[in-house]
Scaffold this active site. Structure first.
Site, short mmCIF file in Angstrom:
data_model
loop_
_atom_site.label_atom_id
_atom_site.label_comp_id
_atom_site.label_asym_id
_atom_site.label_seq_id
_atom_site.Cartn_x
_atom_site.Cartn_y
_atom_site.Cartn_z
N PRO A 9 15.80 11.70 -27.44
CA PRO A 9 15.61 10.11 -27.19
C PRO A 9 16.20 8.97 -27.75
CG PRO A 9 13.47 11.21 -27.46
CD PRO A 9 14.37 12.56 -27.67
N CYS A 10 16.48 8.08 -27.32
CA CYS A 10 17.67 6.83 -27.71
C CYS A 10 17.34 6.30 -27.83
CB CYS A 10 18.74 7.62 -26.83
SG CYS A 10 18.19 6.88 -25.09
N GLN A 11 16.09 5.39 -27.87
CA GLN A 11 15.89 4.19 -28.12
C GLN A 11 16.10 3.24 -29.16
OE1 GLN A 11 13.79 6.40 -26.35
NE2 GLN A 11 12.32 5.30 -24.91
N ASP A 12 15.84 3.90 -30.70
CA ASP A 12 16.21 3.02 -31.51
C ASP A 12 17.79 3.02 -32.31
OD1 ASP A 12 13.70 2.74 -32.83
OD2 ASP A 12 13.57 4.92 -32.82
N TYR A 13 19.15 3.62 -30.91
CA TYR A 13 20.07 3.85 -31.05
C TYR A 13 20.50 2.20 -30.52
CZ TYR A 13 19.31 8.62 -32.95
OH TYR A 13 19.00 9.32 -33.35
#
Length: 410
Positions: A84-88
């Site tokens: 998961p990549c939302q925090d990037y």
């Protein structure tokens, strides 16, 4: 060495579909998919409906990965996953990168790698990963490289736009390939110069050709000498401008901005190639909504007021309306088909009327078989799953390359 895969953050199975389309040799021995805060696990149910009889699913396959004991995960040759990549999202306010709610899932990958030490690792993330977080550019990717290095891996990465290699979507994603230093493949690679590996003999450069670049344009940083491979020091002090390609070997990170060799684009798959001939009326734009769509897609200069009270002009460029069907699709987002400027709008090939894409067309844009997500989930979630998915065509090519590599390990 066996042709076995462990698939983390599996979604609806993009990596597995790609590996199995790329070669019949591959077997998935375990997979995990868990969507927090979702009462119904639509993505896992889709995965299960396609793969339950062929293995890789047990009682830990649909639980929070942090709750999975590593002893329940079989040993495997390749660990794959689009974590998961939302925090990037470095442009978003408050994004915390690898320390954020989603970013911390990297540490679950590291936990599994510590115990299982698979010979090969193939991961996928957004291209923004290389610049995250905004206040310390490159820190998060530096932490990931450092963790892999301490576990005995050498690393390559490449930001790949699928359309630049002939495929049907302009989707840019960071792919990370790690090889354990005990493998025959690594022993062969280390005899290659850094330039050779980045230019033509590495994992990515041997699959996805790039234009010739000058050796002098390779930039590097010795993290073993400067940070002693200390993860805390990297987290606190590392700052580096990662380019779209690079590698880590023997304590040193090397990076270079590469340009695809566009020979394959003469066989370009376009949006027209994936469109259905007969679609339901519900996908057609209504006359009363047309003005809203024109406004959303158009360029804007809007006066706004900040929290501090000063006025400024918000500007936004226009998006082609309708989308050209003679080009690959733009990057699909999880909001595809809703009323927003990022949603594709095309002229229907049969009637010429403007419409949104169908779920089946979105599956084709990612290279999935038709109706892959037609497994009981809502239509909106079918779009959501495809907005989260990767372009399977790229994985097919990587799977074939990995088969060749594994063949040489025995």
């Amino acid at each position: 060495m066996k042709y076995t895969i462990c698939e983390l953050f599996a979604g609806v199975g993009g990596f597995r579909v790609g590996f199995e389309k790329g070669s019949s040799h591959w077997t998935t021995v375990w997979a995990n998919q868990w969507e927090p805060s979702k009462k119904t696990q639509h993505a896992f149910e889709c995965y299960k409906s396609h793969f339950e009889t062929s293995g890789g699913i047990n009682e830990f396959s649909n639980v929070d990965i942090s709750q999975v004991p590593t002893e329940s995960i079989p040993y495997h040759t390749v660990l794959v996953g689009g974590f998961p990549c939302q925090d990037y999202s470095v442009a978003s306010t408050g994004a915390k990168g690898i320390q954020g709610k989603k970013g911390v899932l990297w540490w679950e990958i590291e936990r599994i790698l510590k115990d299982k030490r698979p010979p090969f690792v193939l991961l996928e993330n957004v291209d923004r990963l290389l610049k995250s977080p905004s206040k310390q550019r490159g820190r998060d990717f530096g932490v990931i490289i450092n963790c892999l290095a301490k576990l005995g891996y050498s690393i390559e990465w490449r930001v790949i736009n699928a359309a630049e290699y002939g495929f049907q979507q302009r989707r840019r994603r960071t792919f990370i390939f790690a090889v354990h230093n005990t493998t025959n493949y690594y022993k062969e690679l280390k005899n290659q110069s850094v330039y050779q590996q980045l230019q033509h003999s590495g994992f990515f450069s041997s699959i996805f050709n790039i234009q010739t670049f000058s050796q002098e344009t390779i930039n590097g940083i010795d993290i073993k000498e400067k940070f002693d491979l200390d993860t805390l020091k990297i987290s606190n002090d590392f700052n580096f401008e990662f380019k779209n390609s690079g590698m880590y070997r023997n304590g040193v990170i090397y990076t270079i901005e590469t340009t695809p060799n566009n020979l394959l684009t003469k066989y370009q798959i376009t949006l027209q190639d994936v469109l259905e001939k007969h679609v339901d009326e519900k996908y057609i734009l209504s006359d009363e909504d047309l003005e809203k769509w024109i406004y959303m897609k158009g360029s804007k200069a809007i006066e706004r007021t900040s929290k501090e009270g000063h006025k400024y002009i918000f500007r936004e460029g226009g998006i082609a309306f309708p989308d050209s069907i003679n080009k690959p699709a733009r990057t699909m987002l999880t909001s595809e088909s809703t009323k927003n400027r990022s949603t594709h709008v095309v002229e229907d090939v049969e009637t010429g009327r403007l419409r949104v894409l169908t779920p089946l067309e979105c599956e084709r844009i990612n290279g999935f078989p038709d109706n892959w997500t037609n497994t009981g989930m809502t239509q909106s979630f079918r779009y959501f799953c495809m907005g989260n998915a990767l372009v399977v065509n790229l994985i097919e090519h990587m799977a074939r390359k990995l088969q060749q590599i594994v063949e040489e390990e025995d």
